[in-house]
Design a protein around this motif. Structure first.
Motif, PDB file in Angstrom:
ATOM      1  N   LYS A  63      35.933   3.438  69.090  1.00  0.00           N
ATOM      2  CA  LYS A  63      35.312   4.758  68.953  1.00  0.00           C
ATOM      3  C   LYS A  63      36.301   5.749  68.337  1.00  0.00           C
ATOM      4  O   LYS A  63      37.465   5.807  68.724  1.00  0.00           O
ATOM      5  N   LYS A  64      35.805   6.537  67.386  1.00  0.00           N
ATOM      6  CA  LYS A  64      36.650   7.531  66.744  1.00  0.00           C
ATOM      7  C   LYS A  64      36.961   8.659  67.720  1.00  0.00           C
ATOM      8  O   LYS A  64      36.069   9.198  68.371  1.00  0.00           O
ATOM      9  N   LYS A  93      42.080   8.171  60.647  1.00  0.00           N
ATOM     10  CA  LYS A  93      41.661   7.013  59.849  1.00  0.00           C
ATOM     11  C   LYS A  93      41.432   5.805  60.739  1.00  0.00           C
ATOM     12  O   LYS A  93      42.088   5.627  61.763  1.00  0.00           O
ATOM     13  N   GLN A  94      40.482   4.968  60.299  1.00  0.00           N
ATOM     14  CA  GLN A  94      40.215   3.738  61.032  1.00  0.00           C
ATOM     15  C   GLN A  94      41.336   2.732  60.783  1.00  0.00           C
ATOM     16  O   GLN A  94      41.775   2.557  59.656  1.00  0.00           O
ATOM     17  N   TRP A  95      41.791   2.108  61.856  1.00  0.00           N
ATOM     18  CA  TRP A  95      42.886   1.140  61.764  1.00  0.00           C
ATOM     19  C   TRP A  95      42.369  -0.135  61.108  1.00  0.00           C
ATOM     20  O   TRP A  95      41.247  -0.576  61.339  1.00  0.00           O
ATOM     21  N   SER A  96      43.194  -0.720  60.257  1.00  0.00           N
ATOM     22  CA  SER A  96      42.818  -1.970  59.634  1.00  0.00           C
ATOM     23  C   SER A  96      44.059  -2.842  59.480  1.00  0.00           C
ATOM     24  O   SER A  96      45.179  -2.346  59.459  1.00  0.00           O
ATOM     25  N   TYR A 141      42.603   4.856  64.589  1.00  0.00           N
ATOM     26  CA  TYR A 141      41.794   4.489  65.747  1.00  0.00           C
ATOM     27  C   TYR A 141      41.169   3.116  65.557  1.00  0.00           C
ATOM     28  O   TYR A 141      40.897   2.671  64.432  1.00  0.00           O
ATOM     29  N   LEU A 142      40.951   2.454  66.686  1.00  0.00           N
ATOM     30  CA  LEU A 142      40.132   1.252  66.773  1.00  0.00           C
ATOM     31  C   LEU A 142      38.999   1.542  67.737  1.00  0.00           C
ATOM     32  O   LEU A 142      39.205   2.229  68.750  1.00  0.00           O
ATOM     33  N   SER A 154      34.853   7.817  73.143  1.00  0.00           N
ATOM     34  CA  SER A 154      35.528   8.615  72.129  1.00  0.00           C
ATOM     35  C   SER A 154      36.571   9.472  72.821  1.00  0.00           C
ATOM     36  O   SER A 154      36.242  10.406  73.559  1.00  0.00           O
ATOM     37  N   SER A 197      42.995   3.627  70.794  1.00  0.00           N
ATOM     38  CA  SER A 197      42.179   2.418  70.811  1.00  0.00           C
ATOM     39  C   SER A 197      41.286   2.417  72.046  1.00  0.00           C
ATOM     40  O   SER A 197      41.774   2.412  73.169  1.00  0.00           O
TER      41      SER A 197
END
Length: 485
Positions: A463-464, A482-485, A460-461, A441, A436
């Motif tokens: 920047k990747k 993957k983007q965290w949600s 990640y939250l 990045s 995070s």
């Protein structure tokens, strides 16, 4: 939601003292991994890491010429791994050897005589030297020594076998090193380094080693195993719980051997500590590492918080001050539900070139905030082409790790921030890793002879992050980020 906003929302209206370290750390980690706060979800994550770990191979280097060993040094025997820890019985994480430790601590509770340090002349006024009173209260062991509310000046305590020191709480009982206490003196240490000690319990107080009594830029430690807040050297069966250690010259807590062996990879020290539990400890202002292990076996570190080191044990700008460090020759160490902040390394699993690496480490839930290298796994001097392969840097299992905003640090000025670094280690299984950072990045690096490494479920939250794989690696498998949600 930005990473910083999520963390602030999680902690809003709560203070560390108010909620306790265990709940605080759990809340911070479960904000990224909701399944972490439930026993079933935690066990599922551990089991997934374990499945991959068992599938990973590892190889040992060719047999080398005989190592030197003797009275204080022996061969380092590796090849077996502890079973995976589990949370089947709330609220404790189960590790292999806990029943043995509980039996010994039960003996300590039943067989010691209860005394108060006040009955032996201690005055809790922050002015009177209470060292002698503590020594008389402890005697030759077999005592449970009560330390009431107040501030007690000490010049260093030596704890015999079969002894408890029990304070009234970290915000009520204070032990402080005297202004003229020697720099080499530990705040608390077991009494017999070479014969060893058994059954020691320390609980419910704040220890201030007060490194600021030595003027800057003078270094705060005098070398070896000296100058730490609490040192357990050649101790079998110990519990340190609900303790705060402030401003130690070297380490906050050091679980170690009486003698450090540096006769090369494949050797380790005798006179080791074994079966030690460090629980709900907060330490800050440390000159080197917050909580560290050396040449010791079967160590469990849980619900701790190590933060904001001074780095004064090292030259300015070259301080490898880690929050929690599993170092030279350590074996079968379990870390659970800990947090670190503003350190060089959040968690470092490592060894120096002339020692065996830490072997068989489990990390279950860790929250790293603003550490320069959130997770740093390495065997110094065994990384590059031309170096000897490490024969002991084997076996790391890690589940539910959070790396929040790794950043540059004045502690080690030339070190680039990293969320994860794996160098030289083999058989490394990591599951559920969250990075995070709203501004940068971050980098997850697997490099320098690392082999048989698998990292699964990376989120990640902000920047990747980037994955960097070195040329001298073998069998490295990294899942999609993957983007965290």
């Amino acid at each position: 939601m930005r990473a910083s906003e999520m963390v602030q929302k999680t902690m809003r209206g709560n203070r560390v003292k108010k909620m306790g370290l265990k709940v605080r750390n759990q809340m911070l980690i479960s904000a990224f991994f909701p399944k972490y706060k439930e026993a079933v979800g935690l066990d599922e994550g551990i089991a997934e890491t374990e499945r991959r770990f068992q599938e990973l191979e590892y190889h040992l280097p060719e047999q080398r010429s005989a190592k030197k060993w003797g009275i204080l040094t022996k061969r380092n025997v590796a090849g077996t791994f502890s079973r995976a820890a589990a949370i089947k019985k709330r609220p404790l994480l189960e590790v292999d050897w806990q029943p043995l430790l509980f039996a010994e601590l039960g003996w300590l509770k039943d067989e010691t005589a209860a005394v108060s340090v006040l009955d032996f002349g201690a005055v809790p006024d922050g002015v009177t030297d209470a060292t002698g009173a503590f020594e008389r209260a402890m005697g030759n062991g077999g005592r449970s020594v009560s330390i009431p509310e107040g501030e007690f000046l000490i010049s260093g305590l030596r704890i015999p076998s079969n002894t408890e020191l029990i304070g009234a709480g970290t915000d009520r009982t204070f032990l402080k090193m005297k202004e003229d206490a020697p720099k080499f003196r530990q705040g608390i240490r077991n009494r017999n380094l070479f014969r060893g000690n058994k059954r020691i319990r320390l609980e419910g107080f704040t220890l201030d080693w007060d490194a600021d009594r030595f003027p800057k830029p003078e270094r705060s430690a005098s070398g070896g195993i000296a100058s730490s807040g609490i040192t357990l050297a050649n101790v079998k069966f110990a519990l340190v719980r609900d303790v705060r250690v402030l401003r130690p010259g070297l380490h906050g807590i050091d679980v170690t051997s009486a003698y450090y062996s540096y006769k090369g990879d494949g050797t380790t020290s005798r006179l080791r500590s074994r079966y030690v539990w460090i629980d709900r400890v907060e330490t800050s202002g440390f000159g080197d590492d917050g909580i560290t292990t050396h040449h010791s076996d079967f160590i469990y570190i849980s619900h701790c918080y190590a933060h904001h080191p001074s780095g004064r044990a090292h030259a300015d700008g070259f301080s490898n001050s880690n929050g929690i460090e599993v170092d030279d020759g350590s074996r079968h160490v379990v870390l659970h539900n800990n947090a670190t902040e503003e350190c060089f390394g959040g968690v470092e699993v490592k060894a120096h070139q002339t020692s065996s690496a830490a072997y068989d480490t489990q990390i279950i839930g860790h929250y790293s905030k603003a550490d320069n290298r959130a997770y740093n796994f390495r065997h110094i001097g065994h990384h590059r082409e031309g170096d000897e392969f490490s024969g002991t840097a084997i076996g790391i299992r890690a589940t539910f790790l959070v790396a929040l905003s790794p950043k540059p640090t004045p502690l080690y000025q030339k070190s680039e921030p990293r969320a994860l670094v794996v160098s030289a280690y083999q058989k490394v299984s990591i599951s559920y890793f969250a990075v995070s950072d709203d501004l940068h990045s971050q980098v997850l690096a697997v490099q320098y002879r690392a082999s048989h490494v698998v990292i699964a479920h990376i989120f990640y939250l902000g920047k990747k992050p980037r994955i960097v794989l070195g040329k001298e690696t073998e069998d490295v498998r990294v899942s999609e980020i993957k983007q965290w949600s």
